[in-house]
Write an enzyme that holds these catalytic residues in place. Structure first.
Site, PDB file in Angstrom:
ATOM      1  N   ASN A  35     -67.384  24.333 -50.406  1.00  0.00           N
ATOM      2  CA  ASN A  35     -66.863  23.071 -49.869  1.00  0.00           C
ATOM      3  C   ASN A  35     -66.732  22.138 -51.063  1.00  0.00           C
ATOM      4  O   ASN A  35     -67.711  21.556 -51.516  1.00  0.00           O
ATOM      5  CB  ASN A  35     -67.830  22.523 -48.815  1.00  0.00           C
ATOM      6  CG  ASN A  35     -67.316  21.234 -48.194  1.00  0.00           C
ATOM      7  OD1 ASN A  35     -66.306  20.684 -48.630  1.00  0.00           O
ATOM      8  ND2 ASN A  35     -68.005  20.756 -47.185  1.00  0.00           N
ATOM      9  N   ARG A  43     -63.533  25.592 -47.455  1.00  0.00           N
ATOM     10  CA  ARG A  43     -63.201  24.563 -46.486  1.00  0.00           C
ATOM     11  C   ARG A  43     -62.003  23.794 -47.016  1.00  0.00           C
ATOM     12  O   ARG A  43     -62.003  23.356 -48.175  1.00  0.00           O
ATOM     13  CB  ARG A  43     -64.380  23.603 -46.330  1.00  0.00           C
ATOM     14  CG  ARG A  43     -64.030  22.485 -45.397  1.00  0.00           C
ATOM     15  CD  ARG A  43     -64.991  21.348 -45.510  1.00  0.00           C
ATOM     16  NE  ARG A  43     -64.655  20.327 -44.532  1.00  0.00           N
ATOM     17  CZ  ARG A  43     -64.940  19.042 -44.679  1.00  0.00           C
ATOM     18  NH1 ARG A  43     -65.573  18.619 -45.753  1.00  0.00           N
ATOM     19  NH2 ARG A  43     -64.602  18.182 -43.758  1.00  0.00           N
ATOM     20  N   HIS A  90     -63.030  18.237 -37.732  1.00  0.00           N
ATOM     21  CA  HIS A  90     -64.242  18.964 -37.300  1.00  0.00           C
ATOM     22  C   HIS A  90     -63.896  20.237 -36.538  1.00  0.00           C
ATOM     23  O   HIS A  90     -64.721  20.762 -35.776  1.00  0.00           O
ATOM     24  CB  HIS A  90     -65.127  18.122 -36.335  1.00  0.00           C
ATOM     25  CG  HIS A  90     -65.758  16.915 -36.925  1.00  0.00           C
ATOM     26  ND1 HIS A  90     -65.896  15.741 -36.212  1.00  0.00           N
ATOM     27  CD2 HIS A  90     -66.299  16.695 -38.132  1.00  0.00           C
ATOM     28  CE1 HIS A  90     -66.494  14.846 -36.960  1.00  0.00           C
ATOM     29  NE2 HIS A  90     -66.753  15.404 -38.134  1.00  0.00           N
ATOM     30  N   ARG A 117     -67.572   4.023 -39.137  1.00  0.00           N
ATOM     31  CA  ARG A 117     -66.164   3.867 -38.702  1.00  0.00           C
ATOM     32  C   ARG A 117     -66.108   3.283 -37.295  1.00  0.00           C
ATOM     33  O   ARG A 117     -66.901   3.676 -36.432  1.00  0.00           O
ATOM     34  CB  ARG A 117     -65.453   5.221 -38.696  1.00  0.00           C
ATOM     35  CG  ARG A 117     -65.243   5.784 -40.080  1.00  0.00           C
ATOM     36  CD  ARG A 117     -64.631   7.167 -40.026  1.00  0.00           C
ATOM     37  NE  ARG A 117     -65.349   8.046 -40.917  1.00  0.00           N
ATOM     38  CZ  ARG A 117     -65.427   9.368 -40.808  1.00  0.00           C
ATOM     39  NH1 ARG A 117     -64.783   9.987 -39.837  1.00  0.00           N
ATOM     40  NH2 ARG A 117     -66.107  10.068 -41.664  1.00  0.00           N
ATOM     41  N   GLU A 153     -71.030  25.174 -39.855  1.00  0.00           N
ATOM     42  CA  GLU A 153     -69.637  25.272 -40.324  1.00  0.00           C
ATOM     43  C   GLU A 153     -69.491  26.293 -41.438  1.00  0.00           C
ATOM     44  O   GLU A 153     -68.482  26.988 -41.526  1.00  0.00           O
ATOM     45  CB  GLU A 153     -69.144  23.887 -40.770  1.00  0.00           C
ATOM     46  CG  GLU A 153     -68.953  22.969 -39.574  1.00  0.00           C
ATOM     47  CD  GLU A 153     -68.884  21.496 -39.922  1.00  0.00           C
ATOM     48  OE1 GLU A 153     -67.788  20.976 -40.074  1.00  0.00           O
ATOM     49  OE2 GLU A 153     -69.957  20.867 -40.045  1.00  0.00           O
TER      50      GLU A 153
END
Ligand code: ADP
Length: 410
Positions: free
Chosen positions: A14, A98, A187, A248, A392
């Protein structure tokens, strides 16, 4: 003729703009062998974190001028005489990467080719910082592991099944046609992983299941999955849309942007406000976006933190109710991510609002479920609510194995 062997050791990368995370799996046993990360790439004061499966993690100061150097440092650890897990880098059979944005180009993971790299570069128009950093990781691996196949696993791909009426925004058509402005969702790797795990748990093929998956971490999103395919999700063209997140704001009236601009704020200031200063951090009165801090302050009676928790639960319940209708009834609601897996009050703020769906929280089970699989609904709940830890990196390794499956490595 070199002898052929089956794929087993899969390295998952990643690669971010200033960091490179790595995890090595034995995919045939689905065991994580080692993991780590190199921080502050391209800067002074870098750091290498490394952890073998059976040991505590260690940190050491390093300088990594670029992603290639960072990868070399990671590889040194993997083959280190004392702490390594590989006899040689030649033991790495495949590498899964990723990649954040696959736009409409990628509705599935792919084996990396020159065409794929060009497409990832083109998709970078929609996520410039992320995609180019992901590409740096791919190029570094091609140099260090010249004969090893690389795959790209996209955060957006699982959501590509959304129908047009779900992914379009009600702007004039040319904004979709010319600028590709639409909902993409993120996601996806996590939503797919927990959906597959839920199918195993419920003993049904994923294609026969309707699920609502809630990935709740610093960034959060909910996905509506009908017959195993995503019908809608809360994040949009960017990860700003949808839920109240760590920093956020998620959904708000877009006219607030014009209002603030007319008050004299620049676009960059508004961007920073909505992406980095808002969400829990903006509303809990604490100045941190962490759910644990929010919950602790709420328990101490801090009104702003109590309201933040209620706002968080209200927004998610709103989406779950809507998605339940759109998918024709959910077979299960899944919770994952740092908050979904661990936060007892965070889950309660959501599930306690779902009584109209017949989804009933079991307080004792909710309190017991921490960081691992577990039901949090009552036995007579019409819809089970289940915690399923996400992974993940394992999903990327599984995707890599699937894409190369059956293929033997020379
Ligand atoms: P990211 O989106 O950065 O991967 P995570 O999935 O790690 O984030 O989630 C971070 C959030 O999860 C934070 O709000 C944190 O407070 C919350 N969290 C993590 N561990 C726990 C825990 N043990 N109890 C309650 N909340 C937790």
């Amino acid at each position: 003729m070199p002898t052929k062997r089956p794929i087993d050791k899969i390295l998952v990368i990643n690669s971010g703009s200033s960091s490179l995370k790595f995890m090595l799996f034995s995919i045939t046993t689905e065991t994580m062998l080692a993991k780590g990360l190199v921080e502050r790439i391209g800067d002074v004061g870098g750091n290498l974190v490394y952890q073998r499966d059976d040991e505590p993690k260690t940190e050491q100061a390093v300088n990594a001028e670029n992603h290639g150097k960072a990868l070399a440092l990671a590889c040194n650890m993997l083959v280190d005489e004392q702490r390594g897990v590989l006899a040689s880098l030649k033991d790495v059979d495949a590498i899964g990467h990723r990649v954040v944005h696959g736009a409409e180009e990628f509705s599935d993971s792919v084996i990396v080719t020159d065409d794929v790299k060009n497409s990832i570069k083109q998709c970078a128009a929609l996520a410039p910082l992320h995609n180019l950093a992901n590409l740096d990781g791919i190029v570094a691996c091609e140099t260090v592991f010249p004969n090893v196949p690389n795959t790209a696993v996209f955060d957006t791909a699982f959501h590509q099944t959304m129908p047009k009426h779900a992914f379009m925004y009600a702007l004039p058509l040319k904004f979709y046609d010319e600028f590709h402005i639409r909902k993409y969702g993120f996601h996806g790797t996590s939503h797919k992983f927990v959906a597959q795990e839920a199918a195993k748990l419920l003993g049904k093929p994923l294609e026969e299941l309707n699920l609502i998956t809630c990935h709740l971490g610093n960034g959060s999103s909910v996905a509506a999955i009908k017959n195993g395919k995503v019908l809608d999700t809360t994040m949009g063209m960017t990860p700003l849309q949808g839920l109240i997140m760590g920093t956020r704001c998620g959904d708000l009236d877009p006219a607030i942007i014009f209002f603030l601009a007319r008050k004299g704020m620049t676009i960059d200031e508004i961007d920073d406000l909505m992406n980095k200063q808002s969400g829990l951090k903006g509303i809990n009165g604490l100045g941190t976006g962490d759910m644990r801090d929010t919950v602790n302050a709420a328990a101490r009676g801090k009104a702003a933190a109590q309201n933040a928790l209620e706002m968080f639960g209200h927004r998610i319940a709103l989406y779950i109710g809507g998605y339940h209708t759109l998918i024709g009834g959910a077979d299960a609601i899944i919770f994952t991510g740092g908050i979904g897996e661990n936060s007892v009050p965070g889950r309660k703020a959501i599930v306690s609002r779902l009584a109209a769906l017949g989804c009933k929280l079991d307080d004792a089970k909710n309190s017991a479920a921490a960081g691992e699989f577990g039901y949090i609904s009552t036995d007579d709940s019409a819809i089970p609510a289940i915690v399923i830890p996400t992974n993940e990196e394992l999903m990327i390794a599984r995707e890599t194995y699937r894409l190369l499956g059956g293929a033997a490595i020379s």
